[in-house]
Design a protein around this motif. Structure first.
Motif, PDB file in Angstrom:
ATOM      1  N   GLY A   1       0.813  -1.216   0.000  1.00  0.00           N
ATOM      2  CA  GLY A   1       0.000   0.000   0.000  1.00  0.00           C
ATOM      3  C   GLY A   1       0.839   1.255   0.000  1.00  0.00           C
ATOM      4  N   GLY A   2       1.868   1.312   0.853  1.00  0.00           N
ATOM      5  CA  GLY A   2       2.737   2.477   0.863  1.00  0.00           C
ATOM      6  C   GLY A   2       3.494   2.633  -0.436  1.00  0.00           C
ATOM      7  N   TRP A   3       3.930   1.527  -0.990  1.00  0.00           N
ATOM      8  CA  TRP A   3       4.658   1.542  -2.261  1.00  0.00           C
ATOM      9  C   TRP A   3       3.761   2.069  -3.385  1.00  0.00           C
ATOM     10  CZ3 TRP A   3       7.590  -3.495  -4.092  1.00  0.00           C
ATOM     11  CH2 TRP A   3       8.557  -3.138  -5.047  1.00  0.00           C
ATOM     12  N   ALA A   4       2.505   1.625  -3.393  1.00  0.00           N
ATOM     13  CA  ALA A   4       1.582   2.066  -4.443  1.00  0.00           C
ATOM     14  C   ALA A   4       1.294   3.551  -4.346  1.00  0.00           C
ATOM     15  CB  ALA A   4       0.279   1.271  -4.341  1.00  0.00           C
ATOM     16  N   ASP A   5       1.238   4.092  -3.133  1.00  0.00           N
ATOM     17  CA  ASP A   5       0.990   5.520  -2.975  1.00  0.00           C
ATOM     18  C   ASP A   5       2.122   6.356  -3.567  1.00  0.00           C
ATOM     19  OD1 ASP A   5      -1.492   5.491  -1.802  1.00  0.00           O
ATOM     20  OD2 ASP A   5      -0.711   5.397   0.244  1.00  0.00           O
ATOM     21  N   ARG A   6       3.346   5.846  -3.493  1.00  0.00           N
ATOM     22  CA  ARG A   6       4.496   6.639  -3.908  1.00  0.00           C
ATOM     23  C   ARG A   6       4.892   6.438  -5.361  1.00  0.00           C
ATOM     24  NH1 ARG A   6       3.850   5.574   0.860  1.00  0.00           N
ATOM     25  NH2 ARG A   6       4.358   7.039   2.501  1.00  0.00           N
ATOM     26  N   ARG A   7       4.768   5.220  -5.838  1.00  0.00           N
ATOM     27  CA  ARG A   7       5.240   4.927  -7.191  1.00  0.00           C
ATOM     28  C   ARG A   7       4.153   4.404  -8.103  1.00  0.00           C
ATOM     29  NH1 ARG A   7      10.599   1.520  -7.467  1.00  0.00           N
ATOM     30  NH2 ARG A   7      10.192   2.104  -9.636  1.00  0.00           N
ATOM     31  N   GLY A   8       2.914   4.432  -7.625  1.00  0.00           N
ATOM     32  CA  GLY A   8       1.838   3.861  -8.404  1.00  0.00           C
ATOM     33  C   GLY A   8       1.742   2.364  -8.163  1.00  0.00           C
ATOM     34  N   PRO A   9       0.647   1.726  -8.577  1.00  0.00           N
ATOM     35  CA  PRO A   9       0.437   0.315  -8.267  1.00  0.00           C
ATOM     36  C   PRO A   9       1.267  -0.660  -9.087  1.00  0.00           C
ATOM     37  CG  PRO A   9      -1.388   1.166  -9.551  1.00  0.00           C
ATOM     38  CD  PRO A   9      -0.508   2.343  -9.240  1.00  0.00           C
ATOM     39  N   ALA A  10       1.934  -0.199 -10.153  1.00  0.00           N
ATOM     40  CA  ALA A  10       2.643  -1.132 -11.032  1.00  0.00           C
ATOM     41  C   ALA A  10       3.753  -1.881 -10.300  1.00  0.00           C
ATOM     42  CB  ALA A  10       3.204  -0.392 -12.240  1.00  0.00           C
ATOM     43  N   ALA A  11       4.606  -1.141  -9.579  1.00  0.00           N
ATOM     44  CA  ALA A  11       5.754  -1.780  -8.933  1.00  0.00           C
ATOM     45  C   ALA A  11       5.342  -2.803  -7.875  1.00  0.00           C
ATOM     46  CB  ALA A  11       6.671  -0.714  -8.325  1.00  0.00           C
ATOM     47  N   PRO A  12       4.451  -2.471  -6.919  1.00  0.00           N
ATOM     48  CA  PRO A  12       4.077  -3.483  -5.936  1.00  0.00           C
ATOM     49  C   PRO A  12       3.287  -4.635  -6.534  1.00  0.00           C
ATOM     50  CG  PRO A  12       2.767  -1.488  -5.636  1.00  0.00           C
ATOM     51  CD  PRO A  12       3.859  -1.156  -6.602  1.00  0.00           C
ATOM     52  N   LEU A  13       2.512  -4.362  -7.585  1.00  0.00           N
ATOM     53  CA  LEU A  13       1.747  -5.458  -8.177  1.00  0.00           C
ATOM     54  C   LEU A  13       2.675  -6.446  -8.882  1.00  0.00           C
ATOM     55  CD1 LEU A  13      -1.719  -5.149  -9.737  1.00  0.00           C
ATOM     56  CD2 LEU A  13      -0.060  -6.670 -10.779  1.00  0.00           C
ATOM     57  N   ASN A  14       3.643  -5.929  -9.638  1.00  0.00           N
ATOM     58  CA  ASN A  14       4.585  -6.827 -10.308  1.00  0.00           C
ATOM     59  C   ASN A  14       5.434  -7.594  -9.299  1.00  0.00           C
ATOM     60  OD1 ASN A  14       3.820  -6.169 -12.958  1.00  0.00           O
ATOM     61  ND2 ASN A  14       5.149  -4.376 -12.986  1.00  0.00           N
ATOM     62  N   ALA A  15       5.898  -6.890  -8.265  1.00  0.00           N
ATOM     63  CA  ALA A  15       6.693  -7.569  -7.238  1.00  0.00           C
ATOM     64  C   ALA A  15       5.859  -8.610  -6.508  1.00  0.00           C
ATOM     65  CB  ALA A  15       7.263  -6.545  -6.256  1.00  0.00           C
ATOM     66  N   GLY A  16       4.596  -8.257  -6.215  1.00  0.00           N
ATOM     67  CA  GLY A  16       3.728  -9.207  -5.531  1.00  0.00           C
ATOM     68  C   GLY A  16       3.464 -10.444  -6.367  1.00  0.00           C
ATOM     69  N   CYS A  17       3.236 -10.253  -7.665  1.00  0.00           N
ATOM     70  CA  CYS A  17       3.014 -11.406  -8.542  1.00  0.00           C
ATOM     71  C   CYS A  17       4.242 -12.310  -8.587  1.00  0.00           C
ATOM     72  CB  CYS A  17       2.656 -10.931  -9.949  1.00  0.00           C
ATOM     73  SG  CYS A  17       0.967 -10.305 -10.126  1.00  0.00           S
ATOM     74  N   LEU A  18       5.425 -11.707  -8.657  1.00  0.00           N
ATOM     75  CA  LEU A  18       6.649 -12.511  -8.688  1.00  0.00           C
ATOM     76  C   LEU A  18       6.841 -13.284  -7.381  1.00  0.00           C
ATOM     77  CD1 LEU A  18       9.137 -10.118 -10.510  1.00  0.00           C
ATOM     78  CD2 LEU A  18       8.021 -12.170 -11.419  1.00  0.00           C
ATOM     79  N   CYS A  19       6.538 -12.626  -6.246  1.00  0.00           N
ATOM     80  CA  CYS A  19       6.617 -13.343  -4.962  1.00  0.00           C
ATOM     81  C   CYS A  19       5.635 -14.499  -4.929  1.00  0.00           C
ATOM     82  CB  CYS A  19       6.341 -12.388  -3.809  1.00  0.00           C
ATOM     83  SG  CYS A  19       7.721 -11.333  -3.349  1.00  0.00           S
ATOM     84  N   PHE A  20       4.426 -14.267  -5.421  1.00  0.00           N
ATOM     85  CA  PHE A  20       3.418 -15.326  -5.411  1.00  0.00           C
ATOM     86  C   PHE A  20       3.844 -16.480  -6.308  1.00  0.00           C
ATOM     87  CE2 PHE A  20      -0.583 -17.429  -6.338  1.00  0.00           C
ATOM     88  CZ  PHE A  20      -1.225 -17.405  -5.118  1.00  0.00           C
ATOM     89  N   VAL A  21       4.385 -16.155  -7.480  1.00  0.00           N
ATOM     90  CA  VAL A  21       4.872 -17.206  -8.383  1.00  0.00           C
ATOM     91  C   VAL A  21       6.003 -17.993  -7.726  1.00  0.00           C
ATOM     92  CG1 VAL A  21       6.102 -17.621 -10.549  1.00  0.00           C
ATOM     93  CG2 VAL A  21       4.149 -16.061 -10.499  1.00  0.00           C
ATOM     94  N   GLY A  22       6.987 -17.266  -7.142  1.00  0.00           N
ATOM     95  CA  GLY A  22       8.090 -17.948  -6.486  1.00  0.00           C
ATOM     96  C   GLY A  22       7.625 -18.824  -5.344  1.00  0.00           C
ATOM     97  N   GLY A  23       6.669 -18.328  -4.547  1.00  0.00           N
ATOM     98  CA  GLY A  23       6.143 -19.127  -3.451  1.00  0.00           C
ATOM     99  C   GLY A  23       5.408 -20.357  -3.932  1.00  0.00           C
ATOM    100  N   SER A  24       4.664 -20.224  -5.026  1.00  0.00           N
ATOM    101  CA  SER A  24       3.938 -21.374  -5.572  1.00  0.00           C
ATOM    102  C   SER A  24       4.892 -22.452  -6.077  1.00  0.00           C
ATOM    103  CB  SER A  24       3.014 -20.913  -6.706  1.00  0.00           C
ATOM    104  OG  SER A  24       2.056 -19.993  -6.239  1.00  0.00           O
ATOM    105  N   VAL A  25       5.933 -22.012  -6.769  1.00  0.00           N
ATOM    106  CA  VAL A  25       6.915 -22.976  -7.276  1.00  0.00           C
ATOM    107  C   VAL A  25       7.647 -23.655  -6.121  1.00  0.00           C
ATOM    108  CG1 VAL A  25       9.055 -23.215  -8.593  1.00  0.00           C
ATOM    109  CG2 VAL A  25       7.201 -21.769  -9.467  1.00  0.00           C
ATOM    110  N   LEU A  26       8.044 -22.865  -5.117  1.00  0.00           N
ATOM    111  CA  LEU A  26       8.758 -23.429  -3.973  1.00  0.00           C
ATOM    112  C   LEU A  26       7.888 -24.423  -3.217  1.00  0.00           C
ATOM    113  CD1 LEU A  26      11.185 -23.507  -2.067  1.00  0.00           C
ATOM    114  CD2 LEU A  26      10.269 -21.474  -0.920  1.00  0.00           C
ATOM    115  N   ALA A  27       6.638 -24.060  -2.955  1.00  0.00           N
ATOM    116  CA  ALA A  27       5.753 -24.971  -2.236  1.00  0.00           C
ATOM    117  C   ALA A  27       5.462 -26.222  -3.062  1.00  0.00           C
ATOM    118  CB  ALA A  27       4.454 -24.260  -1.880  1.00  0.00           C
TER     119      ALA A  27
END
Length: 470
Positions: free
Chosen positions: A79-105
């Protein structure tokens, strides 16, 4: 006739959700929320088999609770990241974390890597959700936001019907690992769909708080919530100590994450945050226990009990669609109060269904009524929060809603788990235990109904007050 001040009616000639300027964004957001819904239902279906195959059934609660706790941190940071740089950066980072977590699990040879993957999924999922809300806030005029929230809710209908069946078939005929890996592939596809709509959103430079000031409290609250989730699943002197440590961590970390006056239900966004937390905690607590009630106490088959969740999802979607109709011209504060009252009535009906004097179908009917109330309430809370937030505070205030949602769910489910374990006797004789759970949820809904009377807030100011509990 004057138009309502909440912007729920579009002006003549206002582009629709699928008009030229909005169509790519609407389709991309809808596809991503569809994936979020499908992933939650599919992973929940595969989880029991995964944990059992990894010989870690006692840690089953952590597999769920770890995701929820990590999502707290992901939500606040995103949320703080989206306020400062727009939602693109946290959304892309969040998707990559979710993908990495899914593969790891999905590739985990033992329970510890599996749990690490679930934590990554939770952190990524929290960031993705809050970034999508900011996309709605920045990408659509106020008149279209209620309709967009209706679309978001509708994205849960099909996954609620087919998600568990598909995931169950894949788990049974292939492996639970394919479910996790498949979700990773779909997440990458959603990330690609969002690339162009994200690039078209404006950036905002008005937020003043440094993101680092929220990271520490977010991690502290996530850690405390995880301890509480674990302590609620196992009763022992050691877990009692962990529960105390968890409560202290939550109390220490919440300062700085929720708006000032939240615990006092100060009119405006603080009251909205409290209503969101109380209603979500009560609803998801009941959702956790209704299928178990129907199977263990009333002798229903698991499939028949599962239909109660499907009916609730449909009722939620219908109410969300209803609140988003522009011709209804609703005042958001009144819709929120109505939704809270319906939610409380449904929870009371569910409690009546626990008693053997009432027909067995009373409990799922009550749960469906509660879901209808949630469908009215939650989109309206989101709409009013965005309307009352300056652009530089949309991410932080949306994150506060998500934090309250997740934290109240963890706390109430933990308390109800302890109550259930204390009163549990045997399957078929646990009416008192289920009644205690429903009574605790009902108390939360009644408090939410009182709080909902205070959400009619003054117009937002441009100043960004320091977030803190007061």
């Amino acid at each position: 006739m004057p138009l309502p001040t909440d912007g729920s009616v579009a002006a003549p000639g206002e582009p629709g959700l699928l008009s030229g300027p909005h169509r790519p964004r609407t389709l991309a957001i809808a596809a991503t929320f569809f994936l979020v819904a499908f992933a939650g239902l599919a992973l929940g279906t595969a989880m029991p088999v995964a944990v059992q195959e990894l010989n870690a059934l006692p840690l089953y609660a952590i597999a769920f609770g770890g995701y929820l706790s990590a999502s707290l941190a992901g939500t606040v940071v995103g949320g703080g990241w989206a306020d400062r740089r727009g939602p693109a950066a946290p959304l892309n980072a969040g998707c990559l974390c979710f993908v990495g977590g899914s593969v790891l699990a999905g590739a985990a040879p033992s329970i510890m890597p599996f749990l690490a993957g679930r934590l990554l999924q939770g952190a990524g999922g929290g960031a993705v959700t809050v970034a999508l809300y900011v996309m709605v806030g920045r990408g659509y005029p106020a008149a279209l936001r209620p309709r967009m929230f209706s679309v978001v809710t509708a994205c849960w209908i099909l996954p609620s019907m087919v998600g568990p069946a598909i995931a169950g078939a894949v788990t049974e005929h292939l492996s639970w690992r394919w479910v996790f890996h498949g979700i990773a592939v779909f997440t990458l596809g959603a990330t690609a769909l969002l690339r162009r709509p994200l690039a078209a959103l404006p950036h905002d430079k008005t937020a003043t708080e440094e993101p680092a000031t929220r990271v520490g409290p977010a991690v502290t609250v996530a850690f405390g919530a995880g301890l509480l989730q674990y302590a609620g699943s196992q009763a022992s002197p050691r877990t009692a100590v962990l529960a105390v440590v968890g409560l202290l961590a939550v109390a220490a970390g919440l300062r700085g994450l929720l708006p000032a006056g939240t615990l006092r239900a100060r009119p405006g966004i603080p009251a909205l945050v409290l209503v969101r937390g109380l209603t979500a905690g009560a609803y998801f607590t009941i959702e956790s226990y209704v299928p178990l009630l129907l199977v263990n106490e009333r002798g229903w088959s698991p499939t028949a009990a599962g239909y109660s969740l499907t009916c609730a999802a449909l009722a939620w979607a219908a109410a969300s669609w209803l609140q988003g109709r522009p011709r209804l011209s609703p005042r958001r504060d009144r819709v929120i109060l109505l939704g809270a009252l319906i939610h409380a009535a449904g929870t009371a009906l569910t409690l009546a269904g626990v008693l053997r004097a009432a027909p067995a179908v009373t409990a799922p009917v009550g749960f469906t009524v509660a879901a209808f109330g949630m469908g009215l309430l939650l989109p309206s809370v989101g709409v009013l929060t965005l309307d009352l937030s300056p652009p530089g505070r949309q991410g932080a205030n949306t994150a506060a809603l998500q934090v309250a949602d997740s934290l109240c769910s963890v706390l109430l489910i933990g308390v109800c788990g302890a109550l259930f374990n204390a009163l549990h006797t045997a399957a078929g004789s646990d009416a008192a235990a289920f009644a205690a759970v429903c009574a605790a949820a009902l108390a939360a809904t009644l408090l939410a109904s009182l709080t909902a009377r205070r959400v009619g807030a003054p117009a937002p100011t441009t100043a960004a007050p320091k977030d803190q509990l007061a």
